[in-house]
Design an enzyme around this catalytic site. Sequence first.
Site, PDB file in Angstrom:
ATOM      1  CD  GLU A 146      -3.302  -0.305   2.054  1.00 17.44           C
ATOM      2  OE1 GLU A 146      -4.155  -1.189   2.160  1.00 17.44           O
ATOM      3  OE2 GLU A 146      -3.228   0.656   2.843  1.00 17.44           O
ATOM      4  CG  HIS A 180       8.432 -29.561   0.971  1.00 17.39           C
ATOM      5  ND1 HIS A 180       9.135 -30.680   0.610  1.00 17.39           N
ATOM      6  CD2 HIS A 180       9.047 -29.076   2.085  1.00 17.39           C
ATOM      7  CE1 HIS A 180      10.116 -30.883   1.485  1.00 17.39           C
ATOM      8  NE2 HIS A 180      10.087 -29.921   2.390  1.00 17.39           N
ATOM      9  CE  LYS A 232     -11.068   1.965   3.192  1.00 15.70           C
ATOM     10  NZ  LYS A 232     -10.609   2.707   4.353  1.00 15.70           N
TER      11      LYS A 232
HETATM   12  O1  PA5 Z   1      -3.426   1.467   5.882  1.00 20.37           O
HETATM   13  C1  PA5 Z   1      -4.518   1.924   5.569  1.00 20.37           C
HETATM   14  O2  PA5 Z   1      -4.711   3.152   5.505  1.00 20.37           O
HETATM   15  C2  PA5 Z   1      -5.694   1.019   5.281  1.00 20.37           C
HETATM   16  O3  PA5 Z   1      -5.321  -0.310   5.192  1.00 20.37           O
HETATM   17  C3  PA5 Z   1      -6.732   1.140   6.382  1.00 20.37           C
HETATM   18  O4  PA5 Z   1      -6.135   0.791   7.613  1.00 20.37           O
HETATM   19  C4  PA5 Z   1      -7.950   0.258   6.129  1.00 20.37           C
HETATM   20  O5  PA5 Z   1      -8.481   0.553   4.873  1.00 20.37           O
HETATM   21  C5  PA5 Z   1      -9.014   0.495   7.202  1.00 20.37           C
HETATM   22  O6  PA5 Z   1      -9.333   1.863   7.253  1.00 20.37           O
HETATM   23  P1  PA5 Z   1      -9.947   2.509   8.551  1.00 20.37           P
HETATM   24  O7  PA5 Z   1      -9.028   2.244   9.701  1.00 20.37           O
HETATM   25  O8  PA5 Z   1     -10.081   3.959   8.223  1.00 20.37           O
HETATM   26  O9  PA5 Z   1     -11.285   1.851   8.777  1.00 20.37           O
END
Ligand code: PA5
Length: 410
Positions: A264, A290, A402
């Site tokens: 990410e 394996h 989202k």
């Molecule tokens: O690292 C990130 O920003 C995302 O993975 C969020 O943690 C994830 O989408 C969940 O979002 P939120 O904590 O706003 O519900």
Amino acid sequence: MNKIKLTLGAPPQQLDAVELDTGKNEQWRDLWDGPLRNENVTNVNDLVATLRPECKNLLVIGIGGSSLGIKAIQNALLDSNWNFLPHDKRNGPRLFVLDNIDPAITSSTFDLIKTDDPHLKHTVVCVISKSGETIEIAANLMVALRELSTATFVAITGESGSLINFANENSWKTLLIPNGVGGRFSVLSPVGLFPAAMCGVDIVALLDGAKQMSADCESTSNIAAALATYLIGHAVENKTTQVMMPYCVGLTNLSHWWVQLWSESLGKINEHGVRVGPTPIVAVGATDQHSMLQLWREGPADKVIGFIRVERGDDISLGDKTISQNINLLCNKTMREVLHAELEATTQAVSDAAQPTWTLTLSQVDAHTIGQFFALWEITTAIAGGLLKVNPYDQPGVELGKMLTANKLR
Ligand code: PA5
């Protein structure tokens, strides 16, 4: 003393040094030192002191950065049999993490909790979401509010938004995710600290480990810079599949935490308009020898294979009775000795096949080394973002996902 050692294989071409971004999105660096650390530890400990004595089941509802950190801590630091131990044999509540909307898992988790604690007097539901509006978290929370309505609810969230408003209206206990700390950099904030402390994990040792790693990375032996330069250097030479392979089952979820951090943060269109970012993969030694090793040996030479070695820990002697002379070589060895031999053999097999390797050696798995590991990879990711010329702190692809999901449901 640093309890993590880095060993690197064949080097890539040299990359330019980068200026580190110390802008507003880097408040995660303050989580392990200074006033923010003290404030978080005090708030977490105060809440834990009121809830832990009566708590037998702790249910965390989150996803992504709001759940991967505590799952890593659970896997590494709480015995894998933790949830099966009787209540008086555990140093805290059973821990359940719901980070998906699979109806079978949600209902069986709720059934398990309700069977154990029918009036839910000993159940804490901890909802973690920075934005407070993520669909999967909201869905599980809706069911929890109906099925577990008499449990104690805690919200860990940002200082504004739907979740903090709802929590305040319903007099829930709350802990704040500090501004400038993104989800995947939040494990050492209340997001990871609260559930960890509820289960008896030494959160001071976690933070001290991170603080020490951070200090070490400011010295001449900056292993985060070495790792980032190595991995990104290889990525630009088309070694874009990057594997983390712990030879320790308890570090599997730590590797999944790294997968999110690495993908990410780095999988972006960079400032030159180019799509960049290595693809992280988790493998577990020795099991995946394996499975994937054949591909690494003779498939495309487009990979960097990273190993996690744990020097000390539980061990079992194999004894001296084997089923045939062919495997006498196992006599009087310990299981950890065999595991280390397998790790060294795999390192040799893949580096001989033009796949560069790296190894992180942890002296042992404890709260201190896990804290070091978290800080090491967060700092490495920040440097890697600079090398790739991307902003490691946004996630436009996730946000789009989202939005498209919401559109489908309208
Ligand atoms: O690292 C990130 O920003 C995302 O993975 C969020 O943690 C994830 O989408 C969940 O979002 P939120 O904590 O706003 O519900």
